[in-house]
Motif scaffolding. Structure first.
Motif, PDB file in Angstrom:
ATOM      1  N   TYR A 222      10.061   0.459 -29.050  1.00  0.00           N
ATOM      2  CA  TYR A 222       8.622   0.951 -29.715  1.00  0.00           C
ATOM      3  C   TYR A 222       8.288   2.639 -29.432  1.00  0.00           C
ATOM      4  N   VAL A 223       8.203   3.468 -30.215  1.00  0.00           N
ATOM      5  CA  VAL A 223       8.315   4.838 -30.152  1.00  0.00           C
ATOM      6  C   VAL A 223       6.567   5.120 -30.514  1.00  0.00           C
ATOM      7  N   GLU A 224       6.076   5.787 -29.505  1.00  0.00           N
ATOM      8  CA  GLU A 224       4.580   6.234 -29.832  1.00  0.00           C
ATOM      9  C   GLU A 224       4.521   7.698 -29.101  1.00  0.00           C
ATOM     10  N   GLY A 225       4.673   8.649 -30.103  1.00  0.00           N
ATOM     11  CA  GLY A 225       4.681   9.904 -29.643  1.00  0.00           C
ATOM     12  C   GLY A 225       5.869  10.159 -29.197  1.00  0.00           C
ATOM     13  N   SER A 226       5.986  10.737 -27.821  1.00  0.00           N
ATOM     14  CA  SER A 226       7.250  11.037 -27.166  1.00  0.00           C
ATOM     15  C   SER A 226       7.596   9.813 -26.063  1.00  0.00           C
ATOM     16  N   THR A 227       6.655   8.772 -26.238  1.00  0.00           N
ATOM     17  CA  THR A 227       6.987   7.772 -25.159  1.00  0.00           C
ATOM     18  C   THR A 227       7.766   6.711 -25.771  1.00  0.00           C
ATOM     19  N   LEU A 228       8.894   6.431 -25.170  1.00  0.00           N
ATOM     20  CA  LEU A 228       9.766   5.391 -25.519  1.00  0.00           C
ATOM     21  C   LEU A 228       9.796   4.038 -24.600  1.00  0.00           C
ATOM     22  N   SER A 229       9.444   2.609 -25.178  1.00  0.00           N
ATOM     23  CA  SER A 229       9.481   1.708 -24.808  1.00  0.00           C
ATOM     24  C   SER A 229      10.465   0.411 -25.352  1.00  0.00           C
ATOM     25  N   ALA A 230      10.910  -0.337 -24.424  1.00  0.00           N
ATOM     26  CA  ALA A 230      11.858  -1.228 -24.795  1.00  0.00           C
ATOM     27  C   ALA A 230      11.360  -2.790 -24.468  1.00  0.00           C
ATOM     28  N   ILE A 231      11.840  -3.670 -25.247  1.00  0.00           N
ATOM     29  CA  ILE A 231      11.429  -5.120 -24.887  1.00  0.00           C
ATOM     30  C   ILE A 231      12.672  -5.863 -24.223  1.00  0.00           C
ATOM     31  N   ASN A 282       3.442   0.475 -37.476  1.00  0.00           N
ATOM     32  CA  ASN A 282       2.306   0.270 -37.822  1.00  0.00           C
ATOM     33  C   ASN A 282       2.115   0.459 -39.233  1.00  0.00           C
ATOM     34  N   SER A 283       2.802   1.786 -39.747  1.00  0.00           N
ATOM     35  CA  SER A 283       2.513   2.350 -41.026  1.00  0.00           C
ATOM     36  C   SER A 283       3.769   3.086 -41.348  1.00  0.00           C
ATOM     37  N   PRO A 284       3.886   3.637 -42.653  1.00  0.00           N
ATOM     38  CA  PRO A 284       4.881   4.369 -42.983  1.00  0.00           C
ATOM     39  C   PRO A 284       5.134   5.410 -42.568  1.00  0.00           C
ATOM     40  N   GLU A 285       4.082   6.140 -42.018  1.00  0.00           N
ATOM     41  CA  GLU A 285       4.044   7.506 -41.063  1.00  0.00           C
ATOM     42  C   GLU A 285       4.606   7.310 -39.698  1.00  0.00           C
ATOM     43  N   HIS A 286       4.186   6.160 -39.245  1.00  0.00           N
ATOM     44  CA  HIS A 286       4.637   5.768 -37.742  1.00  0.00           C
ATOM     45  C   HIS A 286       6.336   5.397 -37.886  1.00  0.00           C
ATOM     46  N   GLU A 287       6.815   4.956 -39.070  1.00  0.00           N
ATOM     47  CA  GLU A 287       8.227   4.395 -39.425  1.00  0.00           C
ATOM     48  C   GLU A 287       8.825   5.938 -39.336  1.00  0.00           C
ATOM     49  N   GLN A 288       8.405   6.704 -40.028  1.00  0.00           N
ATOM     50  CA  GLN A 288       9.092   8.211 -40.353  1.00  0.00           C
ATOM     51  C   GLN A 288       9.042   8.826 -38.999  1.00  0.00           C
ATOM     52  N   ALA A 289       8.036   8.686 -38.147  1.00  0.00           N
ATOM     53  CA  ALA A 289       7.962   9.526 -37.091  1.00  0.00           C
ATOM     54  C   ALA A 289       8.845   8.761 -36.034  1.00  0.00           C
ATOM     55  N   THR A 290       9.068   7.617 -35.997  1.00  0.00           N
ATOM     56  CA  THR A 290      10.221   6.946 -35.198  1.00  0.00           C
ATOM     57  C   THR A 290      11.331   7.160 -35.423  1.00  0.00           C
ATOM     58  N   ARG A 291      11.850   7.089 -36.748  1.00  0.00           N
ATOM     59  CA  ARG A 291      13.185   7.404 -37.295  1.00  0.00           C
ATOM     60  C   ARG A 291      13.413   9.055 -36.797  1.00  0.00           C
ATOM     61  N   ASP A 292      12.485   9.842 -37.046  1.00  0.00           N
ATOM     62  CA  ASP A 292      12.833  11.458 -36.649  1.00  0.00           C
ATOM     63  C   ASP A 292      12.841  11.551 -35.095  1.00  0.00           C
ATOM     64  N   TYR A 293      11.944  10.882 -34.238  1.00  0.00           N
ATOM     65  CA  TYR A 293      12.331  10.853 -32.689  1.00  0.00           C
ATOM     66  C   TYR A 293      13.777  10.534 -32.597  1.00  0.00           C
TER      67      TYR A 293
END
Length: 340
Positions: A222-231, A282-293
């Motif tokens: 799960y990516v939020e900004g520059s923070t990377l989390s794992a399950i 959570n959204s298309p924007e979040h998906e694109q941001a995650t892919r970019d990261y």
């Protein structure tokens, strides 16, 4: 603007060390064993549920229900009780499935990004509040606690897989406990049974399709900004397993000893080198941001170079949602496209 972390990642405690990981601490929810118990004061069915280690007594069939997240709102609508809903909460954290959006338009929105405040929730006049985790009832955050709701005559039901004693060991099958409990409590046993049968059929179909396939190693992030989390544990870990994946993080890792999710250093993910990456958005924007990261941070990772990136809705991995089953099917199809 930064989105708040989903309530399943709600921060409430200390950090853990291990594998270069920093653990998040959190919310909780409950185990549920329903039983019918006589006639209610209004002539309806009195129901007693055992939820998160406590008894929840419903004197009559609930007629004013609040879904505390889109995942629970979806479940209630699928059960056919939309006409009894007096509120939906955290609506901006994930979209409802398209076929339910029109029906949900008439349900009052009590909050968007976070659970509603105690005052807003009580003003809606509910007799039953259904939530994915105990975080939605954190009094320190200004939300109504389970005890405060009880004092106001409002029943609170927390998804089985979201109980504190299930957060590390919860499975997709906890959904069936919730369907049974809510089916009885809301007097819609047939609708609940149908949903349960459909869900089980999907899980059985996936299991048959992935049986005998070469296991694919997976990391769910799960990516939020520059923070990377794992399950590494809990329902989402079980989802990966049921989809036929082998999670490169697990309950035996020190970082996941006390909580199912942990912040990780990018180097740790690179060392584990999974064949595929699953991530919730959570959204298309979040998906694109995650892919970019992921593309920017892991250009040499095979999963990234070969585009083995599997996206799922964040609402599908909350406890007590039909989306858990959808997530199993979606991930399995991404891991083993030739089997679907």
């Amino acid at each position: 603007m930064n989105r708040p972390l989903p309530s399943r990642f709600a921060v409430s405690g200390t950090a853990l060390a291990g594998l270069g990981l920093l653990a998040l601490t959190a919310c909780g929810s409950g185990v549920t064993e329903p039983e019918a118990d006589g006639e209610g004061t209004g002539g309806g069915q009195r129901t007693v549920l055992t939820n998160c280690g406590r008894e929840v007594a419903l004197s009559d069939t609930p007629q004013a229900i609040v879904g505390m997240s889109p995942s629970q709102t979806e479940l209630l609508l699928r059960l056919g009780v939309g006409d009894r809903m007096v509120g939906q909460a955290q609506t901006a954290t994930a979209p409802l499935p398209e076929d339910l959006r029109r029906e949900a338009e008439d349900i009052p929105v009590l909050s968007e990004e976070e659970p509603p405040t105690r005052e807003v929730l009580l003003e809606a006049g509910p007799d039953l509040v259904v939530a994915p985790t105990a975080y939605e009832f954190t009094a320190e955050q200004g939300f109504a606690s389970v005890e405060q709701l009880d004092d106001a005559g409002v029943a609170a039901y927390i998804a089985t897989g979201g109980c504190e004693d299930r957060r590390m060991t919860g499975t997709v099958e906890d959904l069936f406990t919730d369907l049974d409990a809510l089916g009885r409590a809301l007097d819609v046993p047939d609708a609940a049974a149908t949903l349960g049968e459909d869900a089980q059929a999907t899980l059985d179909d996936v299991a048959e399709r992935v049986a005998g396939q070469r296991p694919v190693t997976v990391a769910q992030v799960y990516v939020e900004g520059s923070t990377l989390s794992a399950i590494g544990a809990g329902i989402e870990y079980d989802i990966i397993q049921r989809a036929g994946g082998e999670n490169v993080f697990g309950p035996d890792d020190a970082a996941f000893a006390e909580f199912f999710a942990a912040q990780i250093n990018p180097e740790v993910l690179a060392e584990r080198d999974p064949d595929a990456l699953v991530f919730a958005v959570n959204s298309p924007e979040h998906e694109q941001a995650t892919r970019d990261y992921l593309t920017r941070t892991f250009p040499e990772l095979d999963a990234v170079r070969e585009d083995r990136l599997i996206v799922i809705s964040a609402s599908d991995v909350y406890p007590g949602t039909l989306g858990n089953v959808d997530a199993v099917a979606d991930i399995a199809a991404g891991l083993y496209p030739e089997a679907f």
